[in-house]
Design a protein around this motif. Sequence first.
Motif, PDB file in Angstrom:
ATOM      1  N   GLY A  61      24.578  -6.532  11.798  1.00 52.72           N
ATOM      2  CA  GLY A  61      23.129  -6.467  11.702  1.00 52.72           C
ATOM      3  C   GLY A  61      22.525  -5.889  12.962  1.00 52.72           C
ATOM      4  N   PRO A  62      21.218  -5.816  13.014  1.00 48.17           N
ATOM      5  CA  PRO A  62      20.548  -5.185  14.166  1.00 48.17           C
ATOM      6  C   PRO A  62      20.681  -5.974  15.454  1.00 48.17           C
ATOM      7  N   LEU A  63      20.959  -7.272  15.371  1.00 47.97           N
ATOM      8  CA  LEU A  63      21.070  -8.084  16.581  1.00 47.97           C
ATOM      9  C   LEU A  63      22.459  -8.086  17.180  1.00 47.97           C
ATOM     10  N   GLY A  64      23.445  -7.520  16.480  1.00 46.83           N
ATOM     11  CA  GLY A  64      24.813  -7.533  16.982  1.00 46.83           C
ATOM     12  C   GLY A  64      25.476  -8.873  16.721  1.00 46.83           C
ATOM     13  N   ILE A  65      26.406  -9.256  17.602  1.00 46.53           N
ATOM     14  CA  ILE A  65      27.105 -10.541  17.479  1.00 46.53           C
ATOM     15  C   ILE A  65      26.248 -11.612  18.155  1.00 46.53           C
ATOM     16  N   VAL A  66      25.806 -12.575  17.374  1.00 49.34           N
ATOM     17  CA  VAL A  66      24.871 -13.592  17.848  1.00 49.34           C
ATOM     18  C   VAL A  66      25.457 -14.971  17.570  1.00 49.34           C
ATOM     19  N   THR A  67      25.443 -15.813  18.600  1.00 50.65           N
ATOM     20  CA  THR A  67      25.898 -17.184  18.436  1.00 50.65           C
ATOM     21  C   THR A  67      24.756 -18.052  17.914  1.00 50.65           C
ATOM     22  N   GLY A  68      25.089 -19.281  17.570  1.00 44.36           N
ATOM     23  CA  GLY A  68      24.085 -20.182  17.040  1.00 44.36           C
ATOM     24  C   GLY A  68      22.989 -20.505  18.046  1.00 44.36           C
ATOM     25  N   ILE A  69      23.381 -20.740  19.285  1.00 45.73           N
ATOM     26  CA  ILE A  69      22.374 -21.079  20.295  1.00 45.73           C
ATOM     27  C   ILE A  69      21.509 -19.877  20.630  1.00 45.73           C
ATOM     28  N   GLU A  70      22.073 -18.666  20.621  1.00 48.38           N
ATOM     29  CA  GLU A  70      21.281 -17.457  20.856  1.00 48.38           C
ATOM     30  C   GLU A  70      20.287 -17.236  19.731  1.00 48.38           C
ATOM     31  N   LEU A  71      20.723 -17.440  18.499  1.00 47.93           N
ATOM     32  CA  LEU A  71      19.817 -17.272  17.366  1.00 47.93           C
ATOM     33  C   LEU A  71      18.691 -18.297  17.405  1.00 47.93           C
ATOM     34  N   ALA A  72      19.018 -19.530  17.807  1.00 47.54           N
ATOM     35  CA  ALA A  72      17.988 -20.564  17.887  1.00 47.54           C
ATOM     36  C   ALA A  72      16.935 -20.209  18.940  1.00 47.54           C
ATOM     37  N   PHE A  73      17.381 -19.768  20.120  1.00 47.95           N
ATOM     38  CA  PHE A  73      16.428 -19.392  21.170  1.00 47.95           C
ATOM     39  C   PHE A  73      15.617 -18.157  20.766  1.00 47.95           C
ATOM     40  N   PHE A  74      16.249 -17.228  20.075  1.00 46.78           N
ATOM     41  CA  PHE A  74      15.531 -16.036  19.638  1.00 46.78           C
ATOM     42  C   PHE A  74      14.433 -16.398  18.647  1.00 46.78           C
ATOM     43  N   LEU A  75      14.741 -17.273  17.697  1.00 47.15           N
ATOM     44  CA  LEU A  75      13.732 -17.699  16.726  1.00 47.15           C
ATOM     45  C   LEU A  75      12.616 -18.492  17.409  1.00 47.15           C
ATOM     46  N   LEU A  76      12.974 -19.328  18.380  1.00 45.41           N
ATOM     47  CA  LEU A  76      11.954 -20.069  19.117  1.00 45.41           C
ATOM     48  C   LEU A  76      11.057 -19.122  19.914  1.00 45.41           C
ATOM     49  N   PHE A  77      11.645 -18.079  20.486  1.00 45.30           N
ATOM     50  CA  PHE A  77      10.849 -17.108  21.235  1.00 45.30           C
ATOM     51  C   PHE A  77       9.895 -16.359  20.309  1.00 45.30           C
ATOM     52  N   LEU A  78      10.379 -15.982  19.123  1.00 45.14           N
ATOM     53  CA  LEU A  78       9.489 -15.336  18.153  1.00 45.14           C
ATOM     54  C   LEU A  78       8.361 -16.265  17.728  1.00 45.14           C
ATOM     55  N   ALA A  79       8.698 -17.548  17.540  1.00 41.88           N
ATOM     56  CA  ALA A  79       7.657 -18.517  17.180  1.00 41.88           C
ATOM     57  C   ALA A  79       6.625 -18.639  18.296  1.00 41.88           C
ATOM     58  N   LEU A  80       7.079 -18.584  19.550  1.00 41.47           N
ATOM     59  CA  LEU A  80       6.148 -18.642  20.673  1.00 41.47           C
ATOM     60  C   LEU A  80       5.220 -17.427  20.685  1.00 41.47           C
ATOM     61  N   LEU A  81       5.773 -16.248  20.391  1.00 38.63           N
ATOM     62  CA  LEU A  81       4.941 -15.041  20.352  1.00 38.63           C
ATOM     63  C   LEU A  81       3.905 -15.126  19.237  1.00 38.63           C
ATOM     64  N   VAL A  82       4.341 -15.589  18.063  1.00 42.00           N
ATOM     65  CA  VAL A  82       3.407 -15.714  16.936  1.00 42.00           C
ATOM     66  C   VAL A  82       2.314 -16.715  17.255  1.00 42.00           C
ATOM     67  N   TRP A  83       2.694 -17.841  17.847  1.00 43.27           N
ATOM     68  CA  TRP A  83       1.693 -18.855  18.196  1.00 43.27           C
ATOM     69  C   TRP A  83       0.723 -18.330  19.253  1.00 43.27           C
ATOM     70  N   SER A  84       1.241 -17.626  20.268  1.00 44.85           N
ATOM     71  CA  SER A  84       0.372 -17.091  21.316  1.00 44.85           C
ATOM     72  C   SER A  84      -0.633 -16.104  20.737  1.00 44.85           C
ATOM     73  N   TYR A  85      -0.154 -15.220  19.869  1.00 48.86           N
ATOM     74  CA  TYR A  85      -1.054 -14.220  19.306  1.00 48.86           C
ATOM     75  C   TYR A  85      -2.102 -14.870  18.409  1.00 48.86           C
ATOM     76  N   SER A  86      -1.678 -15.827  17.587  1.00 49.27           N
ATOM     77  CA  SER A  86      -2.642 -16.496  16.691  1.00 49.27           C
ATOM     78  C   SER A  86      -3.657 -17.308  17.483  1.00 49.27           C
ATOM     79  N   ALA A  87      -3.204 -17.951  18.579  1.00 53.54           N
ATOM     80  CA  ALA A  87      -4.141 -18.715  19.407  1.00 53.54           C
ATOM     81  C   ALA A  87      -5.151 -17.786  20.071  1.00 53.54           C
ATOM     82  N   PHE A  88      -4.681 -16.634  20.573  1.00 55.61           N
ATOM     83  CA  PHE A  88      -5.585 -15.640  21.160  1.00 55.61           C
ATOM     84  C   PHE A  88      -6.625 -15.183  20.125  1.00 55.61           C
ATOM     85  N   ILE A  89      -6.140 -14.862  18.920  1.00 55.53           N
ATOM     86  CA  ILE A  89      -7.034 -14.332  17.884  1.00 55.53           C
ATOM     87  C   ILE A  89      -8.070 -15.370  17.464  1.00 55.53           C
ATOM     88  N   ASN A  90      -7.632 -16.605  17.249  1.00 49.24           N
ATOM     89  CA  ASN A  90      -8.578 -17.650  16.848  1.00 49.24           C
ATOM     90  C   ASN A  90      -9.642 -17.877  17.910  1.00 49.24           C
TER      91      ASN A  90
END
Length: 626
Positions: A61-90
């Motif tokens: 896939g596009p992320l290459g070889i990803v471990t479970g902990i890397e995938l968890a941190f990546f998803l958490l980072f994306l969630a942080l970006l989404v939350w930051s943008y939505s908080a800014f917009i609101n």
Amino acid sequence: MLLLAAAVFVGWLMMWVMLPTRTFSSTWAPTLASHTNSTYFGKQVFCTRMAAWRRPVLVRGPLGIVTGIELAFFLLFLALLVWSYSAFINLDFSKIHVKPVEKMWQAKLDRAALRLGHVGSFCCAFLFFPVARGSSLLPLIGLTSEASIKYHVWLGNLVMLFFTAHGLCYIVFWASTDQIHEMLKWTRTKVANVPGELALLSGLVMWVTALPRVRRQMFELFFYAHHLYALFLVLFALHVGVAFFCSILPGVFLFMVDRYLRFLQSRVRVRLVSARLLACDAVELNFCKSPHLTHSPMSTVFINVPCVSRLQWHPFTVTSSSSLEPDRLSVVVKRAGRWTEKLYETISSLPPSQPGHLDVSVEGPYSQATPASFLQYDSLVMISGGGGITPFISVIRELVHRSGTAAEAATPSLLLIAVFKTSADLAMLDLIVPASGGFSDISRLELRIEAFVTRESVPSAGDVVAIAHKVPAEEVLFKPSPSHAPIAPVLGHNGWLWLAAVVSSSFFIFLLFVGAVQRLYIYPVDGNSNRVYPWAARTLLNLLLLCVGIAVAASAAVLWNKRRRAEEAKQVENVATPASSPATWLDKPRRGDAEVGPRPDLRSTMHRSILFSFWVELVLLPLKSA
């Protein structure tokens, strides 16, 4: 809750107080250890669960070889970006002000475009941490610069996605409100649009050339285009101003320190002692190094040979062991491209009877975060193909040294499965014996090698005899040059301490310069109500002072350590060069020598299982070519 927090804090302090006492080491610690495995947070349960998190969960896939902990941190980072943008917009939409010349959707588009740039800057703040090769932060979390490159790729894609959306939204906003002339506007005291657009263009060039298909087919284009990062940073700073640029300064600052130290190391010409030309079109380069320079197995170095190419730097795995060969550093270069082919031809054209010298520059070595992680296993299975055997050579040499040291624990048993295209590539196994010799302790190592040849039919008995007496590796010696120096740590033996001093002192110099310039030069201009000091000039001045601070502190540290290494260089510059190549793995004579039988002394040191397995797998079990 306050009482509970106070009780936990007191208990934590009590642990540190009791830690150096006899009561803790003789009574408390054994009791805790004996009951640890049965608790929920037990040692075995915790290690098992952590090992499961480190296993790959995505291999394609596009992320290459990803471990479970890397995938968890990546998803958490994306969630942080989404939350930051939505908080800014609101927040922005709740107090939005529509100008007379705008509509509601246009005003919202303006605020949404601005916040896309803010979220992109948040990603940019972490962008440069993974690419600092000599980083002092990555080892703290068990990472190396090589393993962190994929994080840089992820962050780079996110940065360009947000910045591209930021620019496109503003173009749509200006076009819809008849303000397209804003694209050519460069204000003196506000956000400048022109440098932002140029920064986006330079980022797009890096982004497009970094696509996997482009990078693999035109790597040099990708490599040279990526140097636009300097222009990107300067234009980004001019776009947002120096105050906002400080929000991404920590990662940029540490990267600049690392990059300048690498530049200083690359200016030194290192001493090349000898080169072994193997029959498989590979060459082993043996450099002289400082005994204080230690590296773990599977470390990497970047090599530049000016007579081949002044601009190209290529990474190679270190095949030597700093424990077994304290004054040598070796790499293997396989003839597989234009650069490697020219290097091989340059070395092979040198007359062995008249040694010359070859100018070479080196960056590194860059070691793994866990140098002895392979020692925790009872047995190791190493599978390689062709030149991929080089990382395992350093592991074998390291284990040979540890097996001969009484203080070390038992070494694991080794099984090396090496797959080669032709029988000539079997010469790569000669690299197990270092060019400096001194490999008599291999009999203490439980090593088995299974070699497979995939593009040749099963050899006959006559072919086996021919392979055993093939032309051995030829050694080319190089004479020392006064301008050449051994490979040494750029910041000396205690590099981590010097790096901390460089980082802290350079930032202090930067703050000192900025304070002086601000008080004596900029403030008198801003203090006048009729004049305002331009943002662009202030930004460029701050960036210049930052570079000056880094250059002053890093250069002083390198020069100080260079003086201290002067006496050491005199001691190692006269290191004896081997008069002849050591016996190869199959005990073959040198070119031009009479055909003689194998030497009994070296043959007796080889483990019998190695030779037996090698010949069985070579003669009876080769794979048929497709």
